[in-house]
Design an enzyme around this catalytic site. Structure first.
Site, PDB file in Angstrom:
ATOM      1  CG  HIS A   1      -4.977   0.740  -3.293  1.00 37.38           C
ATOM      2  ND1 HIS A   1      -4.219   0.511  -2.172  1.00 37.38           N
ATOM      3  CD2 HIS A   1      -5.947  -0.206  -3.288  1.00 37.38           C
ATOM      4  CE1 HIS A   1      -4.709  -0.521  -1.497  1.00 37.38           C
ATOM      5  NE2 HIS A   1      -5.757  -0.974  -2.153  1.00 37.38           N
TER       6      HIS A   1
ATOM      7  NE  ARG B   1      -3.117  -3.883  -1.245  1.00 37.51           N
ATOM      8  CZ  ARG B   1      -2.547  -4.743  -0.400  1.00 37.51           C
ATOM      9  NH1 ARG B   1      -1.230  -4.829  -0.348  1.00 37.51           N
ATOM     10  NH2 ARG B   1      -3.282  -5.504   0.388  1.00 37.51           N
TER      11      ARG B   1
ATOM     12  CE1 TYR C   1      -6.772  -6.896  -6.696  1.00 39.07           C
ATOM     13  CE2 TYR C   1      -6.524  -8.309  -4.779  1.00 39.07           C
ATOM     14  CZ  TYR C   1      -6.554  -7.061  -5.338  1.00 39.07           C
ATOM     15  OH  TYR C   1      -6.360  -5.945  -4.559  1.00 39.07           O
TER      16      TYR C   1
ATOM     17  NE  ARG D   1      -3.558  -2.315   2.671  1.00 41.49           N
ATOM     18  CZ  ARG D   1      -3.255  -3.499   3.181  1.00 41.49           C
ATOM     19  NH1 ARG D   1      -2.029  -3.710   3.675  1.00 41.49           N
ATOM     20  NH2 ARG D   1      -4.144  -4.475   3.217  1.00 41.49           N
TER      21      ARG D   1
ATOM     22  CG  HIS E   1      -5.914  -9.542   1.176  1.00 43.31           C
ATOM     23  ND1 HIS E   1      -6.138  -9.816  -0.153  1.00 43.31           N
ATOM     24  CD2 HIS E   1      -5.792  -8.193   1.263  1.00 43.31           C
ATOM     25  CE1 HIS E   1      -6.165  -8.686  -0.838  1.00 43.31           C
ATOM     26  NE2 HIS E   1      -5.953  -7.696  -0.005  1.00 43.31           N
TER      27      HIS E   1
ATOM     28  CE  LYS F   1      -7.816  -2.124   5.687  1.00 45.12           C
ATOM     29  NZ  LYS F   1      -8.561  -2.175   4.405  1.00 45.12           N
TER      30      LYS F   1
END
Length: 347
Positions: free
Chosen positions: A294, A297, A329, A163, A320, A188
């Protein structure tokens, strides 16, 4: 009639400024409400961006209800404010959730009140959108339009799946050239993870570090050179803030005052400058898709899946928590409309 909220209210009055944490207030009067909110957020190690956002939402909540003090309001007023955001303001679901989190934090951790579950809130609709992904040709054209530090940052985002803020907050000590990996600290959800260090970025990063080290030495010679340290490490290791390993890989060109401590430091590169540079480069490259840092990414994850890497590996590289987040994706693996050959093409 409920009490109106005013700056002179004895219990947690509203602060009109966002100054650093004040000294301990006299025992005859409690701290101002927003100052108490900021203090609690810092005690619980919330990021300064989250702190500013939460304080702003609490201000809006109070003003929406005519400056009534939050202690005189409850679930009904909270539901009215959150519904107003969804209906009148038409905010996104993530924005509404942030407002809700800020208000619940205020009641739970500052006012010491546990609000019952708010059932009457009009929930903002969560859009089901696919991420914007660039083709390999578009990524190449985009990077070609960038130069200097911004080109290196953009290449790092695409080459590692970071990120934007993860890349800008990268410290010298977290790049391992021998193992060809980068450790991403406090991503995150305050989680650490390891991602790949692209071979093509080894030489550019080493050159970048040499320039950064020269800048750091200049700061040290001028009596500065201290960098922001996470959590309480500044207290535990007072001299670590000046150590080379803790410096940002992409420092700002100018020193600035830390908004919390008031100490003059050299922060990392501004995220707005990278965002503007990438947006401008996309226009010059003739890319008509919405393009932001982003987007790189998203492109990193999509291109890895296209190359045959398994989804669990991509999940770990992206950080994630749930593989379901990474599965968005996989839409690129179906060429065209879910891989269906149109009957028109069979004529």
């Amino acid at each position: 009639m409920s009490e109106r909220f005013s700056p002179s209210a004895p219990a947690y009055p509203l602060a009109t400024t966002s100054s650093p944490t004040p000294s301990v207030p006299p025992s005859t009067q409690g701290p101002k409400l927003l100052d108490a909110l900021r203090t609690q957020l810092r005690v619980m190690h919330y990021a300064i961006r989250t702190e500013d956002a939460y304080v702003d939402w609490v201000k809006r909540f109070i003003l929406f209800h005519g400056k009534r003090h939050p202690r005189d309001m409850g679930p009904k007023e909270v539901a009215e404010f959150l519904s107003h955001l969804a209906v009148a303001r038409n905010v996104s679901a993530s924005t509404q959730n942030q407002a809700k989190a800020a208000i619940l934090f205020l009641y739970r951790h500052v006012l010491g009140t546990q609000l019952p579950w708010v059932d009457d809130v009009v929930i903002a609709k969560v859009p089901q959108r696919l991420p914007v992904v660039l083709t390999a040709r578009e990524v190449r054209s985009l990077l070609h339009e960038l130069n200097g530090t911004t080109a290196l940052v953009a290449s790092l985002l695409y080459g590692t799946g970071m990120r934007l803020m993860e890349g800008l907050r990268l410290r010298v000590k977290d790049i391992d050239f021998e193992r060809r990996e980068i450790v991403i600290r406090e991503g995150k959800g305050s989680k650490d993870r390891v991602t790949v260090l692209p071979e093509n970025l080894i030489d550019p990063l080493q050159q970048r570090l040499r320039k950064t080290q020269q800048l750091h030495q200049t700061d040290l010679d001028a009596g500065y050179g201290e960098v922001h340290m996470p959590d309480a490490l500044q207290v535990k290791y007072p001299k670590a803030g000046r150590a080379w390993g803790w410096q940002y890989v992409f420092p700002s060109q100018a020193r600035s005052v830390d908004p919390r401590s008031g100490v003059i430091r050299r922060h990392h590169l501004s995220e707005q400058s990278v965002q503007r540079a990438i947006s401008g480069a996309a226009k010059r490259a003739g890319i008509h898709k919405p393009c932001s840092p982003h987007t790189l990414r998203h492109s990193f994850a999509t291109h890895l899946l296209q190359a045959g890497y398994d989804i669990r590996t991509v999940q770990e590289l992206l950080g994630h928590a749930n593989v379901a987040t990474t599965q968005i994706y996989t839409h690129v693996l179906n060429k065209g409309g879910r891989g269906v050959l149109s009957p028109l093409d069979q004529l």
